[in-house]
Design a protein around this motif. Structure first.
Motif, PDB file in Angstrom:
ATOM      1  N   CYS A   6      43.681  26.705  48.706  1.00 57.84           N
ATOM      2  CA  CYS A   6      45.023  27.298  48.760  1.00 57.84           C
ATOM      3  C   CYS A   6      45.014  28.758  48.331  1.00 57.84           C
ATOM      4  O   CYS A   6      46.039  29.426  48.384  1.00 57.84           O
ATOM      5  CB  CYS A   6      45.990  26.494  47.882  1.00 57.84           C
ATOM      6  SG  CYS A   6      45.735  26.775  46.116  1.00 57.84           S
ATOM      7  N   HIS A  57      41.281  23.821  42.978  1.00 57.21           N
ATOM      8  CA  HIS A  57      42.160  23.073  42.085  1.00 57.21           C
ATOM      9  C   HIS A  57      41.798  21.592  42.199  1.00 57.21           C
ATOM     10  O   HIS A  57      41.445  21.127  43.288  1.00 57.21           O
ATOM     11  CB  HIS A  57      43.629  23.222  42.512  1.00 57.21           C
ATOM     12  CG  HIS A  57      44.197  24.590  42.276  1.00 57.21           C
ATOM     13  ND1 HIS A  57      44.625  25.387  43.307  1.00 57.21           N
ATOM     14  CD2 HIS A  57      44.414  25.274  41.135  1.00 57.21           C
ATOM     15  CE1 HIS A  57      45.098  26.530  42.793  1.00 57.21           C
ATOM     16  NE2 HIS A  57      44.977  26.487  41.480  1.00 57.21           N
ATOM     17  N   CYS A 102      43.991  20.251  44.908  1.00 55.93           N
ATOM     18  CA  CYS A 102      43.589  20.593  46.282  1.00 55.93           C
ATOM     19  C   CYS A 102      42.361  19.793  46.697  1.00 55.93           C
ATOM     20  O   CYS A 102      42.216  19.417  47.859  1.00 55.93           O
ATOM     21  CB  CYS A 102      43.325  22.092  46.393  1.00 55.93           C
ATOM     22  SG  CYS A 102      44.826  23.083  46.263  1.00 55.93           S
ATOM     23  N   CYS A 157      41.147  29.268  44.106  1.00 53.82           N
ATOM     24  CA  CYS A 157      40.960  27.997  44.811  1.00 53.82           C
ATOM     25  C   CYS A 157      40.568  28.283  46.256  1.00 53.82           C
ATOM     26  O   CYS A 157      41.239  29.037  46.955  1.00 53.82           O
ATOM     27  CB  CYS A 157      42.246  27.179  44.749  1.00 53.82           C
ATOM     28  SG  CYS A 157      42.166  25.655  45.715  1.00 53.82           S
TER      29      CYS A 157
HETATM   30 ZN   LIG Z   1      44.353  25.071  45.317  1.00 55.61          ZN
END
Ligand SMILES: [Zn+2]
Length: 196
Positions: free
Chosen positions: A29, A59, A62, A26
């Motif tokens: 993150c 994600h 996210c 990701c």
């Molecule tokens: Zn993420």
């Protein structure tokens, strides 16, 4: 101008260069993805701006979080600037083309060596040489494959039985001028065409 969402085809085309550029994680993150748990995130939040440089993998959560999380918006803008300066995709595509081309020409070289070696071997074993009688009248296909394979491997370090067999079959096909095949008791032999 008509704009549209990122298509499945574009996604399939860009997933590999995206992973090569950013790793399979990701962007926001840096966490790992479970199976199919990533989305293509538009760095500038414009879902119609489907330039490669405007995309990262993230994600789903996210991607949503970015909508109200200032820090993610800042790193997204920075990443877009960096991508635009870098022009990663053009370089990546050039490398892909180069490596595909190299593989194809290596393959062609190997084929040439197999054909040349097969011909030399059959001529040496089955045809008369400088007034001498031919060494023999027939040769087991199995033996020819093993010998030619051995010679090709000595020269190139490569060469499979299957590839050699294919070329020997071609050299002994029904319209070949020099060589032919016959089968006796289930065993295949290569013989001189003139002997037929
Ligand atoms: Zn993420």
């Amino acid at each position: 101008m008509m704009t549209k969402q990122l298509t499945e085809r574009q996604k399939a085309k860009w997933i590999n260069p995206l992973i090569d550029r950013d790793d399979f994680q990701c962007f926001y993150c840096t966490g790992k993805f479970g199976k199919n748990s990533y989305v293509f995130d538009h760095l500038n939040d414009n879902p119609h701006d489907n330039r490669f440089d405007n995309l990262v993998l993230a994600h789903q959560s996210c991607n949503v979080r970015k909508g109200f999380y200032g820090e993610y918006q800042v790193i997204a803008r920075e990443k877009l600037r960096k991508n635009e300066a870098e022009n990663f995709l053009a370089e990546w595509e050039r490398e892909q083309k180069h490596s595909t081309h190299k593989e194809t020409s290596d393959e062609a070289d190997l084929n040439k060596t197999i054909i040349k070696t097969s011909k030399q071997f059959l001529i040496q074993e089955l045809l008369s040489q400088m007034g001498h009688e031919p060494r023999r009248d027939e040769i087991l296909m199995k033996e020819a494959i093993e010998c030619v394979c051995y010679l090709v491997q000595q020269e190139t370090g490569r060469g499979s039985h299957t590839a050699v067999q294919r070329h020997l079959e071609t050299l002994t096909c029904v319209i070949s001028k020099e060589f032919a095949r016959k089968e006796v008791n289930g065993k295949k032999y290569i013989i001189r065409r003139e002997g037929l």
